[in-house]
Design a protein around this motif. Structure first.
Motif, PDB file in Angstrom:
ATOM      1  N   GLY A 211       0.792  -1.191   0.158  1.00 42.45           N
ATOM      2  CA  GLY A 211      -0.061   0.106  -0.240  1.00 42.45           C
ATOM      3  C   GLY A 211       0.653   1.264  -0.051  1.00 42.45           C
ATOM      4  O   GLY A 211       1.929   1.075  -0.191  1.00 42.45           O
ATOM      5  N   THR A 212       0.131   2.312   0.084  1.00 41.66           N
ATOM      6  CA  THR A 212       0.970   3.710   0.150  1.00 41.66           C
ATOM      7  C   THR A 212       1.208   4.003   1.572  1.00 41.66           C
ATOM      8  O   THR A 212       0.190   4.014   2.418  1.00 41.66           O
ATOM      9  CB  THR A 212      -0.055   4.651  -0.533  1.00 41.66           C
ATOM     10  OG1 THR A 212      -0.180   4.184  -1.736  1.00 41.66           O
ATOM     11  CG2 THR A 212       0.769   6.068  -0.653  1.00 41.66           C
ATOM     12  N   PRO A 213       2.418   4.705   1.919  1.00 36.19           N
ATOM     13  CA  PRO A 213       2.668   5.208   3.154  1.00 36.19           C
ATOM     14  C   PRO A 213       1.752   6.427   3.544  1.00 36.19           C
ATOM     15  O   PRO A 213       1.653   7.151   2.704  1.00 36.19           O
ATOM     16  CB  PRO A 213       4.138   5.717   3.216  1.00 36.19           C
ATOM     17  CG  PRO A 213       4.752   4.960   1.875  1.00 36.19           C
ATOM     18  CD  PRO A 213       3.522   4.630   0.931  1.00 36.19           C
ATOM     19  N   GLN A 214       1.236   6.392   4.717  1.00 41.24           N
ATOM     20  CA  GLN A 214       0.640   7.554   5.354  1.00 41.24           C
ATOM     21  C   GLN A 214       1.282   8.368   6.426  1.00 41.24           C
ATOM     22  O   GLN A 214       1.863   7.953   7.254  1.00 41.24           O
ATOM     23  CB  GLN A 214      -0.595   6.988   6.073  1.00 41.24           C
ATOM     24  CG  GLN A 214      -1.512   6.015   4.956  1.00 41.24           C
ATOM     25  CD  GLN A 214      -2.035   6.792   3.711  1.00 41.24           C
ATOM     26  OE1 GLN A 214      -2.602   7.937   3.758  1.00 41.24           O
ATOM     27  NE2 GLN A 214      -1.849   6.182   2.855  1.00 41.24           N
ATOM     28  N   ILE A 215       1.652   9.499   5.970  1.00 40.05           N
ATOM     29  CA  ILE A 215       2.718  10.431   6.596  1.00 40.05           C
ATOM     30  C   ILE A 215       2.136  11.751   6.654  1.00 40.05           C
ATOM     31  O   ILE A 215       1.660  12.368   6.012  1.00 40.05           O
ATOM     32  CB  ILE A 215       4.104  10.585   5.886  1.00 40.05           C
ATOM     33  CG1 ILE A 215       4.675   9.322   5.286  1.00 40.05           C
ATOM     34  CG2 ILE A 215       5.000  11.262   6.550  1.00 40.05           C
ATOM     35  CD1 ILE A 215       5.040   8.266   6.313  1.00 40.05           C
TER      36      ILE A 215
ATOM     37  N   GLU B 284       2.532   5.641   9.073  1.00 45.83           N
ATOM     38  CA  GLU B 284       1.977   4.184   9.164  1.00 45.83           C
ATOM     39  C   GLU B 284       2.101   3.661   7.888  1.00 45.83           C
ATOM     40  O   GLU B 284       1.554   4.108   6.743  1.00 45.83           O
ATOM     41  CB  GLU B 284       0.538   4.345   9.515  1.00 45.83           C
ATOM     42  CG  GLU B 284      -0.048   2.892  10.051  1.00 45.83           C
ATOM     43  CD  GLU B 284      -1.490   2.909  10.576  1.00 45.83           C
ATOM     44  OE1 GLU B 284      -2.100   1.967  10.737  1.00 45.83           O
ATOM     45  OE2 GLU B 284      -1.706   4.086  10.927  1.00 45.83           O
ATOM     46  N   TYR B 285       2.772   2.264   7.875  1.00 43.09           N
ATOM     47  CA  TYR B 285       3.021   1.676   6.417  1.00 43.09           C
ATOM     48  C   TYR B 285       3.394   0.203   7.042  1.00 43.09           C
ATOM     49  O   TYR B 285       4.056  -0.002   7.863  1.00 43.09           O
ATOM     50  CB  TYR B 285       3.504   2.275   5.497  1.00 43.09           C
ATOM     51  CG  TYR B 285       4.991   2.574   6.221  1.00 43.09           C
ATOM     52  CD1 TYR B 285       6.066   1.979   6.275  1.00 43.09           C
ATOM     53  CD2 TYR B 285       5.088   3.911   6.587  1.00 43.09           C
ATOM     54  CE1 TYR B 285       7.367   2.353   6.767  1.00 43.09           C
ATOM     55  CE2 TYR B 285       6.282   4.586   7.095  1.00 43.09           C
ATOM     56  CZ  TYR B 285       7.587   3.652   7.094  1.00 43.09           C
ATOM     57  OH  TYR B 285       8.634   4.213   7.499  1.00 43.09           O
ATOM     58  N   ALA B 286       3.041  -0.695   5.902  1.00 42.55           N
ATOM     59  CA  ALA B 286       3.208  -2.035   6.273  1.00 42.55           C
ATOM     60  C   ALA B 286       4.408  -2.529   5.128  1.00 42.55           C
ATOM     61  O   ALA B 286       4.415  -1.780   4.000  1.00 42.55           O
ATOM     62  CB  ALA B 286       2.044  -3.170   5.970  1.00 42.55           C
ATOM     63  N   ILE B 287       5.063  -3.265   5.565  1.00 46.23           N
ATOM     64  CA  ILE B 287       6.359  -3.796   4.711  1.00 46.23           C
ATOM     65  C   ILE B 287       6.367  -5.245   4.431  1.00 46.23           C
ATOM     66  O   ILE B 287       6.197  -6.120   5.274  1.00 46.23           O
ATOM     67  CB  ILE B 287       7.553  -3.348   5.664  1.00 46.23           C
ATOM     68  CG1 ILE B 287       7.685  -2.078   5.883  1.00 46.23           C
ATOM     69  CG2 ILE B 287       8.608  -3.873   4.538  1.00 46.23           C
ATOM     70  CD1 ILE B 287       7.920  -1.094   4.727  1.00 46.23           C
ATOM     71  N   ASP B 288       6.704  -5.531   3.029  1.00 43.88           N
ATOM     72  CA  ASP B 288       6.824  -6.920   2.914  1.00 43.88           C
ATOM     73  C   ASP B 288       8.503  -7.143   2.719  1.00 43.88           C
ATOM     74  O   ASP B 288       8.900  -6.457   2.057  1.00 43.88           O
ATOM     75  CB  ASP B 288       6.264  -7.290   1.304  1.00 43.88           C
ATOM     76  CG  ASP B 288       4.763  -7.535   1.248  1.00 43.88           C
ATOM     77  OD1 ASP B 288       4.100  -7.996   2.319  1.00 43.88           O
ATOM     78  OD2 ASP B 288       4.395  -7.154   0.334  1.00 43.88           O
TER      79      ASP B 288
END
Length: 558
Positions: free
Chosen positions: A101-105, A294-298
């Motif tokens: 997804g897209t990082p939310q900053i 907030e963001y998720a990482i593979d």
């Protein structure tokens, strides 16, 4: 303006010894065919190679092509041992991270909250600290100037500030980049000026994250380069403690964002930057300012490949001269204004690959094998932080203590010949002196790096060897063109940096003559041949920061 050739006094002792050896070689330096060089660049930068990104199908195609070319050139395998025999590659385990997804900053000062758009106001890197998710809530921001801690220069931008749970905001380059003089070499960037150092030092101090303020002049490249290099898939070598060198959040921000941030926190950006150029600078907690992310990482570990060919020495096969070039580029990414998404990497570094292949051909087909071994090393993941060469340096196929020197080739000019040449950075060494001395026989004058402020010495694969003590340099094509002089050479360099470097427009051009490379490569051949047929070991200059680690292994070269 080309600088007058001045040889350091310690050159002449080694120069006489090596020139005598070179004089015994009756054969002239080999000829390099411009059309063959052009064809290699055209092939590896074609759209079907999809920008040569590691860990994509394009890697397999690139590696297969290089192996085939090395075989055809007459080299023998020089890579990992497989069943007691060398293969053509060295396996390089890499950590690969990507956003889900897209990082939310969000940047907040007082009650005002602003979302920062990835790739526009901010360029966040997919986390390399081992995280698979990042959730930062209103982390305080601290401006730490240039983020430098240099005890030997009596310089400390941190001055004991506690960064745990906080985000450091730092300037790029060194404290005296703009003043032109000072404790950091004036315009010549030290390692303290590199963005990699900024992240590492902040991590050592426990920072939750780092925001590097982008400015084109001190960074030596525009925002497009920052965006393209930092918002896509990230890589690192596999580390036991990745958080020791990587903060959780690593990012760049646009200068305008930083100026507005400091203004809203009650500080003047230019005034703080001027203070940061002095020892008196004090870190500034930005009042009522915070950042949320907030963001998720593979995250996965993949195995990439260095490609390695070799000519075995006839007398001292355990002593090695290395020619290197990186095979990777940025792959397929965000489209440019024309909709082109393939970052072909023709100059960077199709030219270096062409030089490496043809240099291997020249050594493999020489009338007599060299006394020492010569290795031709095409490394992976340079564009991800010199990772292929970094892994080789950490896990060398041939002992670094008995590696004579490294000659790196990265982004050579595909245009016509120049009257001069340069090297990336200006680290003093007898290897550099040998190159300068030999160049006189090829009608080439040495010009110091015309842009030492760009920190080129730390930006290519020779650095992975230099920091481990191996004498190493990266050759740079000249800027004083035979056709057009300095004006033409500098204009072409500026246009490339602005319009093509790390952009889809770095594509092969039919009107490139490659006569400049064909003129320069015999010089690099002669330097390597001289080293490979010598008993001498080039050393670093007396004041070099790399000399001590080389000296520690001296007993292994007796």
């Amino acid at each position: 303006m080309t600088q007058r050739l001045v040889l350091p006094s310690f050159l002449f002792g080694i120069g006489l010894a090596w020139s005598a050896t070179a004089a015994l070689a009756a054969d002239p330096a080999p000829r390099f065919d411009p059309q063959r060089l052009s064809q290699i660049v055209k092939t590896v930068s074609g759209d079907d190679f999809e920008g040569r990104a590691p860990a994509t199908p394009a890697e397999g195609k690139t590696v297969d092509y290089l192996v085939a070319q090395f075989k055809a050139a007459g080299l023998v395998p020089g890579g990992d041992l497989e069943g007691g025999k060398r293969g053509w590659t060295q396996s390089v385990p890499l950590v690969k991270t990507e956003f889900r997804g897209t990082p939310q900053i969000t940047l907040q000062v007082g009650s005002q909250r602003d979302a920062l758009v990835q790739g526009e106001q901010i360029a966040v890197r997919a986390a390399l600290d081992g995280s698979t998710s990042v959730a930062i809530q209103q982390a305080p921001l601290v401006f730490v100037g240039y983020g430098v801690s240099a005890p030997e220069r009596r310089w400390d931008d941190y001055k004991g500030v506690d960064l745990k749970g906080k985000i450091a905001v730092v300037l790029v380059n060194d404290p005296d980049f703009e003043t032109g003089s000072g404790d950091f070499g004036g315009k010549a960037m030290t390692y303290y000026g590199r963005w990699t150092y900024k992240f590492e030092e902040a991590a050592r101090r426990g920072a939750l994250g780092v925001l590097i303020v982008h400015e084109t002049a001190p960074a030596a490249y525009g925002w497009a380069t920052v965006k393209n290099s930092n918002t896509a898939t990230m890589f690192d070598i596999e580390r036991d403690q990745p958080a020791a060198v990587h903060p959780k959040l690593e990012a760049w921000i646009q200068r305008d964002v930083a100026v507005d941030l400091l203004r809203r926190a009650g500080l003047d950006f230019e005034a703080q930057k001027k203070l940061a150029q002095t020892r008196e600078f004090q870190p500034q907690v930005l009042k009522d300012a915070s950042l949320s992310a907030e963001y998720a990482i593979d995250r996965q570990v993949i195995v990439s490949k260095n490609v390695v060919g070799r000519v075995e020495g006839r007398k001292h096969p355990g002593e090695t001269v290395i020619y290197s070039a990186h095979w990777d580029h940025l792959g397929v990414g965000a489209p440019d204004a024309k909709g082109d998404r393939i970052y072909n990497g023709a100059v960077d570094n199709g030219t270096g690959l062409a030089a490496l292949i043809e240099m291997g051909r020249a050594f493999a087909n020489a009338p007599k094998k060299p006394e020492r071994s010569v290795v031709f090393l095409a490394v992976t993941a340079e564009e991800r932080g010199l990772l292929g060469s970094e892994y080789y340096g950490a896990k060398p196929l041939y002992p670094l203590a008995k590696t004579v020197a490294v000659i790196n080739m990265d982004a050579l000019s595909p245009e016509g010949p120049a009257r001069n040449f340069s090297t990336s950075g200006s680290a003093a060494s007898q290897l550099q002196d040998l190159l300068v001395a030999q160049a006189k026989g090829f009608d080439l004058a040495y010009a110091t790096d015309p842009h030492p402020e760009a920190g080129h010495f730390f930006r290519s694969d020779h650095f992975s060897f230099a920091k481990r003590g191996v004498p190493a340099l990266s050759f740079a094509s000249g800027n004083d063109w035979v056709a057009g002089g300095l004006a033409a050479g500098e204009a072409a360099s500026k246009a490339y940096t602005a319009d093509r470097y790390h952009q889809p427009a770095d594509e092969w051009q039919a009107d490139w003559s490659f006569t400049g490379m064909a003129h320069d490569l015999p010089l690099l051949y002669r330097v390597g041949e001289t080293l490979a047929n010598s008993k001498r070991w080039p050393e670093w200059g007396a004041a070099s920061e790399f000399g001590a680690v080389r000296e520690a292994s001296r007993s292994e070269r007796r």
